[in-house]
Design an enzyme around this catalytic site. Structure first.
Site, PDB file in Angstrom:
ATOM      1  CE1 TYR A  82       0.013   1.778   4.216  1.00 49.19           C
ATOM      2  CE2 TYR A  82       0.541  -0.959   4.987  1.00 49.19           C
ATOM      3  CZ  TYR A  82       0.982   0.577   5.383  1.00 49.19           C
ATOM      4  OH  TYR A  82       0.962   0.696   6.455  1.00 49.19           O
ATOM      5  CB  CYS A  83       1.546   3.962  -1.759  1.00 47.59           C
ATOM      6  SG  CYS A  83       0.669   4.550  -3.078  1.00 47.59           S
ATOM      7  N   GLY A  84      -0.568   6.107  -0.493  1.00 49.80           N
ATOM      8  CA  GLY A  84      -0.950   7.055  -0.432  1.00 49.80           C
ATOM      9  C   GLY A  84      -2.622   6.462  -0.730  1.00 49.80           C
TER      10      GLY A  84
END
Length: 122
Positions: A82-84
């Site tokens: 995951y990221c932003g």
């Protein structure tokens, strides 16, 4: 009688693509006690603000050269990246799969996770 070629044979059950997992599905898996390897590919300053509990941090720029070492103890596990908002994690999934890892991107990133009621830690 002719078939209607405009009618899909199946309807997707979520907004996620085959390379993604929705926050709702990940939450359900966690509620069942399933353990996923969570990989945060955001930058250090983003990681410092908040993250998913028990996540491993490996910024996207380091995924191609450091993933094998960082994820060596999880050779057969599914890695949820995951990221932003989902763009960087999708890139990381491609890099990880090229290295032989089973990887899936969290659809919508940590923002969607929070919107779905997912827990974060400081």
């Amino acid at each position: 009688m002719t078939a209607d070629v405009h009618t899909p044979l199946s309807t997707p059950m979520s907004d996620a693509t085959p390379n993604e997992i929705s926050p709702a599905v990940l939450l359900a898996r966690q509620e069942r006690g399933e353990r996923d390897v969570l990989l945060d590919v955001r930058e250090q300053n983003e990681w410092n603000l908040f993250r998913l509990p028990n996540a491993i941090h490996l910024p996207l720029a380091r995924v191609s050269d450091a993933a094998t070492e960082a994820l060596a103890r999880f050779p057969d596990d599914e890695i949820v990246v995951y990221c932003g908002r989902g763009a960087r994690s999708a890139q990381a999934v491609e890099l990880l799969r090229a290295q032989g890892f089973r990887a899936t991107s969290l659809a919508g990133g940590i923002a969607a996770w929070i919107d779905a009621g997912g827990e974060v830690e400081d």
